[in-house]
Motif scaffolding. Structure first.
Motif, PDB file in Angstrom:
ATOM      1  N   ARG A  86      -5.581   5.223 -14.844  1.00  0.00           N
ATOM      2  CA  ARG A  86      -6.293   4.376 -13.882  1.00  0.00           C
ATOM      3  C   ARG A  86      -7.272   3.440 -14.583  1.00  0.00           C
ATOM      4  N   ARG A  87      -8.010   3.979 -15.542  1.00  0.00           N
ATOM      5  CA  ARG A  87      -8.958   3.129 -16.265  1.00  0.00           C
ATOM      6  C   ARG A  87      -8.218   2.061 -17.058  1.00  0.00           C
ATOM      7  N   LEU A  88      -7.096   2.431 -17.653  1.00  0.00           N
ATOM      8  CA  LEU A  88      -6.304   1.463 -18.410  1.00  0.00           C
ATOM      9  C   LEU A  88      -5.856   0.319 -17.511  1.00  0.00           C
ATOM     10  N   ALA A  89      -5.384   0.639 -16.309  1.00  0.00           N
ATOM     11  CA  ALA A  89      -4.911  -0.394 -15.380  1.00  0.00           C
ATOM     12  C   ALA A  89      -6.043  -1.338 -14.991  1.00  0.00           C
ATOM     13  N   VAL A  90      -7.224  -0.779 -14.700  1.00  0.00           N
ATOM     14  CA  VAL A  90      -8.366  -1.608 -14.308  1.00  0.00           C
ATOM     15  C   VAL A  90      -8.797  -2.515 -15.454  1.00  0.00           C
ATOM     16  N   LEU A  91      -8.909  -1.950 -16.657  1.00  0.00           N
ATOM     17  CA  LEU A  91      -9.366  -2.730 -17.809  1.00  0.00           C
ATOM     18  C   LEU A  91      -8.381  -3.847 -18.153  1.00  0.00           C
ATOM     19  N   LEU A  92      -7.089  -3.531 -18.103  1.00  0.00           N
ATOM     20  CA  LEU A  92      -6.096  -4.565 -18.399  1.00  0.00           C
ATOM     21  C   LEU A  92      -6.090  -5.649 -17.328  1.00  0.00           C
ATOM     22  N   PHE A  93      -6.309  -5.276 -16.079  1.00  0.00           N
ATOM     23  CA  PHE A  93      -6.384  -6.272 -15.007  1.00  0.00           C
ATOM     24  C   PHE A  93      -7.545  -7.230 -15.246  1.00  0.00           C
ATOM     25  N   VAL A  94      -8.722  -6.679 -15.582  1.00  0.00           N
ATOM     26  CA  VAL A  94      -9.890  -7.524 -15.842  1.00  0.00           C
ATOM     27  C   VAL A  94      -9.646  -8.411 -17.062  1.00  0.00           C
ATOM     28  N   THR A  95      -9.022  -7.840 -18.089  1.00  0.00           N
ATOM     29  CA  THR A  95      -8.727  -8.611 -19.302  1.00  0.00           C
ATOM     30  C   THR A  95      -7.811  -9.791 -18.994  1.00  0.00           C
ATOM     31  N   LEU A  96      -6.742  -9.521 -18.272  1.00  0.00           N
ATOM     32  CA  LEU A  96      -5.788 -10.582 -17.945  1.00  0.00           C
ATOM     33  C   LEU A  96      -6.400 -11.607 -17.000  1.00  0.00           C
ATOM     34  N   ALA A  97      -7.195 -11.142 -16.028  1.00  0.00           N
ATOM     35  CA  ALA A  97      -7.807 -12.064 -15.065  1.00  0.00           C
ATOM     36  C   ALA A  97      -8.783 -13.001 -15.771  1.00  0.00           C
ATOM     37  N   CYS A  98      -9.653 -12.440 -16.613  1.00  0.00           N
ATOM     38  CA  CYS A  98     -10.630 -13.272 -17.323  1.00  0.00           C
ATOM     39  C   CYS A  98      -9.940 -14.170 -18.351  1.00  0.00           C
ATOM     40  N   GLY A  99      -8.930 -13.641 -19.012  1.00  0.00           N
ATOM     41  CA  GLY A  99      -8.193 -14.458 -19.967  1.00  0.00           C
ATOM     42  C   GLY A  99      -7.481 -15.620 -19.296  1.00  0.00           C
ATOM     43  N   THR A 100      -6.883 -15.356 -18.142  1.00  0.00           N
ATOM     44  CA  THR A 100      -6.200 -16.409 -17.387  1.00  0.00           C
ATOM     45  C   THR A 100      -7.182 -17.482 -16.924  1.00  0.00           C
ATOM     46  N   MET A 101      -8.354 -17.051 -16.483  1.00  0.00           N
ATOM     47  CA  MET A 101      -9.372 -18.009 -16.048  1.00  0.00           C
ATOM     48  C   MET A 101      -9.837 -18.880 -17.216  1.00  0.00           C
ATOM     49  N   ALA A 102     -10.011 -18.262 -18.371  1.00  0.00           N
ATOM     50  CA  ALA A 102     -10.431 -19.029 -19.550  1.00  0.00           C
ATOM     51  C   ALA A 102      -9.360 -20.044 -19.952  1.00  0.00           C
ATOM     52  N   ILE A 103      -8.095 -19.637 -19.870  1.00  0.00           N
ATOM     53  CA  ILE A 103      -6.999 -20.555 -20.199  1.00  0.00           C
ATOM     54  C   ILE A 103      -6.959 -21.712 -19.215  1.00  0.00           C
ATOM     55  N   ALA A 104      -7.155 -21.405 -17.944  1.00  0.00           N
ATOM     56  CA  ALA A 104      -7.090 -22.447 -16.909  1.00  0.00           C
ATOM     57  C   ALA A 104      -8.225 -23.449 -17.045  1.00  0.00           C
ATOM     58  N   MET A 105      -9.402 -22.996 -17.432  1.00  0.00           N
ATOM     59  CA  MET A 105     -10.572 -23.859 -17.469  1.00  0.00           C
ATOM     60  C   MET A 105     -10.843 -24.465 -18.843  1.00  0.00           C
ATOM     61  N   GLY A 106     -10.208 -23.928 -19.873  1.00  0.00           N
ATOM     62  CA  GLY A 106     -10.477 -24.395 -21.230  1.00  0.00           C
ATOM     63  C   GLY A 106      -9.666 -25.620 -21.610  1.00  0.00           C
ATOM     64  N   SER A 107     -10.079 -26.255 -22.705  1.00  0.00           N
ATOM     65  CA  SER A 107      -9.346 -27.398 -23.244  1.00  0.00           C
ATOM     66  C   SER A 107      -8.097 -26.911 -23.969  1.00  0.00           C
ATOM     67  N   ASN A 108      -7.290 -27.851 -24.437  1.00  0.00           N
ATOM     68  CA  ASN A 108      -6.055 -27.475 -25.134  1.00  0.00           C
ATOM     69  C   ASN A 108      -6.342 -26.662 -26.392  1.00  0.00           C
ATOM     70  N   VAL A 109      -7.371 -27.065 -27.145  1.00  0.00           N
ATOM     71  CA  VAL A 109      -7.673 -26.339 -28.378  1.00  0.00           C
ATOM     72  C   VAL A 109      -8.161 -24.929 -28.065  1.00  0.00           C
ATOM     73  N   VAL A 110      -8.885 -24.774 -26.952  1.00  0.00           N
ATOM     74  CA  VAL A 110      -9.315 -23.443 -26.528  1.00  0.00           C
ATOM     75  C   VAL A 110      -8.105 -22.606 -26.131  1.00  0.00           C
ATOM     76  N   ARG A 111      -7.153 -23.226 -25.440  1.00  0.00           N
ATOM     77  CA  ARG A 111      -5.952 -22.487 -25.032  1.00  0.00           C
ATOM     78  C   ARG A 111      -5.156 -22.001 -26.234  1.00  0.00           C
ATOM     79  N   TRP A 112      -5.021 -22.865 -27.249  1.00  0.00           N
ATOM     80  CA  TRP A 112      -4.303 -22.448 -28.452  1.00  0.00           C
ATOM     81  C   TRP A 112      -5.021 -21.288 -29.139  1.00  0.00           C
ATOM     82  N   SER A 113      -6.347 -21.365 -29.186  1.00  0.00           N
ATOM     83  CA  SER A 113      -7.097 -20.276 -29.823  1.00  0.00           C
ATOM     84  C   SER A 113      -6.966 -18.983 -29.019  1.00  0.00           C
ATOM     85  N   LEU A 114      -6.921 -19.090 -27.692  1.00  0.00           N
ATOM     86  CA  LEU A 114      -6.735 -17.901 -26.857  1.00  0.00           C
ATOM     87  C   LEU A 114      -5.345 -17.304 -27.044  1.00  0.00           C
TER      88      LEU A 114
END
Length: 277
Positions: A94-122
């Motif tokens: 259960r903890r693994l599922a929650v942590l991975l969900f938060v990781t993917l959600a925050c990572g996706t948000m950063a990719i969506a809002m970041g510049s191209n160079v930020v996306r490549w670094s992510l």
């Protein structure tokens, strides 16, 4: 004639059943590699201090921390901490599922809002994270190669954080490379201390320390301003190499290196803060 063995046997059986009925303690779900906390956290805090608050930077930081915290639940869920830990820790999945969900959600948000160079670094961060999980699953994360690769994977989140604030690629790479030099030195120092306790050869560790010191010297003379910030980390690492503490003082090793790392972080923050330039 009275059979005295029977009640004694029944008593032993009763005690045994009582002992076996006590539930085994659940496995701890926090990462066990304590040095990894500093390798992950200090570069992130330094990058946030230099770059200032931003949504992308905050998302990257949260994704990095939750991804790191998912490491231990993953190993427990897969049985790599033993079948008993897997059986007695149902919360791991259960903890693994929650942590991975938060990781993917925050990572996706950063990719969506970041510049191209930020996306490549992510994207690079994601590749290193997956590779680090693969090494842990394969049981190679405690080898020298696994630990050095872990330095790459844990320290890299500082890159997209700095890029998101508009730092140039060259400056950002110099900052990350500085962390890689410093943490490689501290990793070799810790392994050197352990080798000294086991009376193993420390030739590799001495050679690495000499090479890293010469590298910092060469880069500084070549005009790079950040590698010299590793001087506190190098100094603490050399100290541990020359005077390795006994096994009962291993906490001293960790705190010594944390002090050196914080000093290097303060140095780098001063060097890259806009009003000091």
């Amino acid at each position: 004639m009275l059979d005295l063995a029977t009640p004694k046997q029944n008593l032993s059986t009763s005690n045994l059943s009582t002992e076996t009925s006590v539930p085994a303690p659940a496995a701890k779900l926090k990462p066990k590699e304590h040095g990894a906390y500093a390798i992950l956290g200090i570069p992130i805090v330094t990058a946030l201090a230099i770059a200032g608050p931003s949504v992308v930077g905050a998302c990257v930081a949260v994704a990095a921390v939750t991804g790191f915290l998912a490491h231990e639940p993953l190993l427990v869920s897969l049985g790599h901490r033993g079948s008993r830990a897997q059986r007695t820790t149902p919360a791991a999945s259960r903890r693994l599922a929650v942590l991975l969900f938060v990781t993917l959600a925050c990572g996706t948000m950063a990719i969506a809002m970041g510049s191209n160079v930020v996306r490549w670094s992510l994207a690079g961060c994601g590749i290193l994270a997956v590779a680090s999980f693969a090494l842990a699953i394969a049981g190679k994360h405690k080898t020298l190669g696994g630990q050095l690769f872990g330095v790459f994977g844990l320290s890299v989140p500082c890159v997209p954080i700095m890029l998101a604030d508009g730092f140039g690629i060259s400056t950002t790479n110099e900052a990350w490379s500085t962390w890689l030099i410093g943490f490689t030195a501290t990793t070799m120092a810790v392994r050197g201390v352990i080798a000294a306790q086991k009376r193993h050869s420390r030739l590799v560790h001495w050679t690495a320390m000499i090479g890293l010191t010469l590298l910092v010297t060469g880069l500084t003379l070549a005009g790079f301003r950040l590698p010299i910030a590793t001087l506190p980390m190098l100094a603490m690492s050399w100290y541990l190499m020359f005077d390795p503490p006994p096994a009962k003082q291993l906490k001293r090793v960790g705190w010594t290196l944390v002090v050196g790392t914080i000093a290097s972080a303060a140095w780098m923050t001063y060097a890259l803060t806009p009003w000091t330039n």
